[in-house]
Design a protein around this motif. Structure first.
Motif, PDB file in Angstrom:
ATOM      1  N   THR A 165       1.798  -5.497  10.633  1.00  0.00           N
ATOM      2  CA  THR A 165       1.430  -4.145  10.200  1.00  0.00           C
ATOM      3  C   THR A 165       2.659  -3.257  10.095  1.00  0.00           C
ATOM      4  O   THR A 165       2.770  -2.441   9.165  1.00  0.00           O
ATOM      5  CB  THR A 165       0.420  -3.542  11.187  1.00  0.00           C
ATOM      6  N   PHE A 169       4.785  -1.357   6.183  1.00  0.00           N
ATOM      7  CA  PHE A 169       5.234  -0.028   5.757  1.00  0.00           C
ATOM      8  C   PHE A 169       6.484  -0.198   4.904  1.00  0.00           C
ATOM      9  O   PHE A 169       7.560   0.304   5.212  1.00  0.00           O
ATOM     10  CB  PHE A 169       5.519   0.856   6.970  1.00  0.00           C
ATOM     11  N   VAL A 178       3.715   3.440   1.990  1.00  0.00           N
ATOM     12  CA  VAL A 178       2.369   3.341   2.542  1.00  0.00           C
ATOM     13  C   VAL A 178       1.390   3.167   1.396  1.00  0.00           C
ATOM     14  O   VAL A 178       1.397   3.949   0.437  1.00  0.00           O
ATOM     15  CB  VAL A 178       1.986   4.590   3.367  1.00  0.00           C
ATOM     16  N   LEU A 180      -2.846   1.588   0.397  1.00  0.00           N
ATOM     17  CA  LEU A 180      -4.174   1.409   0.969  1.00  0.00           C
ATOM     18  C   LEU A 180      -4.200   0.186   1.889  1.00  0.00           C
ATOM     19  O   LEU A 180      -4.842   0.201   2.945  1.00  0.00           O
ATOM     20  CB  LEU A 180      -5.209   1.251  -0.145  1.00  0.00           C
ATOM     21  N   THR A 182      -1.751  -0.878   3.706  1.00  0.00           N
ATOM     22  CA  THR A 182      -1.117  -0.501   4.968  1.00  0.00           C
ATOM     23  C   THR A 182      -2.111   0.182   5.893  1.00  0.00           C
ATOM     24  O   THR A 182      -2.179  -0.108   7.093  1.00  0.00           O
ATOM     25  CB  THR A 182       0.070   0.439   4.706  1.00  0.00           C
ATOM     26  N   VAL A 183      -2.899   1.103   5.330  1.00  0.00           N
ATOM     27  CA  VAL A 183      -3.891   1.831   6.124  1.00  0.00           C
ATOM     28  C   VAL A 183      -4.928   0.863   6.692  1.00  0.00           C
ATOM     29  O   VAL A 183      -5.301   0.943   7.872  1.00  0.00           O
ATOM     30  CB  VAL A 183      -4.567   2.919   5.273  1.00  0.00           C
ATOM     31  N   VAL A 186      -3.488  -1.070   9.590  1.00  0.00           N
ATOM     32  CA  VAL A 186      -3.391  -0.267  10.812  1.00  0.00           C
ATOM     33  C   VAL A 186      -4.746  -0.182  11.505  1.00  0.00           C
ATOM     34  O   VAL A 186      -4.855  -0.374  12.728  1.00  0.00           O
ATOM     35  CB  VAL A 186      -2.863   1.144  10.488  1.00  0.00           C
ATOM     36  N   VAL A 187      -5.800   0.087  10.729  1.00  0.00           N
ATOM     37  CA  VAL A 187      -7.146   0.157  11.303  1.00  0.00           C
ATOM     38  C   VAL A 187      -7.514  -1.185  11.928  1.00  0.00           C
ATOM     39  O   VAL A 187      -8.079  -1.248  13.030  1.00  0.00           O
ATOM     40  CB  VAL A 187      -8.173   0.553  10.227  1.00  0.00           C
ATOM     41  N   LEU A 264       0.204   5.442  -1.523  1.00  0.00           N
ATOM     42  CA  LEU A 264       0.179   6.807  -1.049  1.00  0.00           C
ATOM     43  C   LEU A 264       1.588   7.373  -0.934  1.00  0.00           C
ATOM     44  O   LEU A 264       1.828   8.553  -1.211  1.00  0.00           O
ATOM     45  CB  LEU A 264      -0.532   6.877   0.324  1.00  0.00           C
TER      46      LEU A 264
END
Length: 266
Positions: A165, A169, A178, A180, A182-183, A186-187, A264
């Motif tokens: 993860t 980045f 960053v 989608l 990447t997000v 992280v989740v 993003l």
């Protein structure tokens, strides 16, 4: 005084249960959900492609860590020091047994698949179809006792996915980026750590064999946090299972060119 009542054994019923609610619905939903994940996992593991996105350093969790000689260039963050067994044996064969071992021996998952797959029993106050009950005293169920050791392997896997993860980045033009993906990663890693640390073995590890919590304030603090997570073990078990599948599917679609990763930053 009245005469003592003599017990005559269990009440014998002519029906399987007296419950009038839809008791069969939860085990059915659990069966379908777990079966869907198993089917996806088998297909995905033996697909052996579309698990690495070099532009953004996305690595699918089903293939992490990728340690085989057959891993695509760039996906082996920890080296390729294991042999390529055969073209039909994918790289996840080295890691998935430990991940599945942790899930299969998990206290919650044992309850889930015992009820949904084996009907042992299918629900509270519902008789099971099996004539004999031996518990977990025979092979292969006696292997459930090694759950605590699979927990240590799960810690390593969670740490590896955390590293995956961090390097995700990565910008398409270098530097920090960053997307989608990447997000989602992280989740996923947050849910995986939460599920792993909510394990009953973890709770015992940090707070077990202590007679006086007052003499061990640090371990007591860790025990209270593990206990808080443990109360949400079922929710974390399902949410982390779904997040792993979602991230793996997302990386597969991006790697296959189905759609670009929405960025993003960079």
């Amino acid at each position: 005084m009245s005469a003592p009542t003599t017990a005559t054994g269990r009440a014998r019923l002519s029906v399987r249960t007296l419950r009038t609610d839809r008791w069969w619905l939860p085990p059915l939903v659990t069966f379908l959900a777990l079966l869907a994940f198993v089917i996806y996992g088998v297909i995905r593991a033996f697909m052996n492609r579309w698990y690495w996105v070099p532009e953004y350093h996305y690595l699918a969790p089903f293939y992490s860590p990728c340690l085989s000689d057959s891993c695509v260039p760039g996906s082996s963050h920890w080296g390729r020091w294991l042999p390529d067994l055969a073209p039909w044996i994918p790289p996840p064969i080295y890691v998935l047994p430990f991940v599945l071992g942790f899930r299969l021996t998990c206290y919650y998952y044992r309850k889930a698949y015992y009820r949904s797959f084996w009907a042992s029993p299918p629900a509270c106050a519902v008789t099971e179809p099996h004539r004999r009950y031996t518990g977990e005293t025979r092979f292969p169920l006696i292997m459930q006792n090694v759950h605590r050791y699979f927990f240590y392997a799960a810690l390593i896997v969670a740490a590896v996915l955390t590293y995956d993860t961090v390097i995700a980045f990565h910008g398409a033009r270098g530097g920090v980026g960053v997307g989608l993906g990447t997000v989602l990663m992280v989740v996923n890693v947050v849910l995986l750590w939460s599920y792993t640390l909510s394990c009953h073995s973890c709770r015992h590890l940090v707070g077990g064999r202590i007679n006086h919590f007052s003499k061990h304030p640090v371990r007591y603090w860790l025990w209270t946090k593990a206990t808080w997570l443990n109360a949400r073990h079922m929710l974390l078990a399902w949410s982390s299972l779904v997040s792993v599948a979602v991230v793996d599917l997302y990386v597969m679609l991006v790697a296959s060119g189905a759609f670009p990763d929405p960025r993003l930053i960079n």
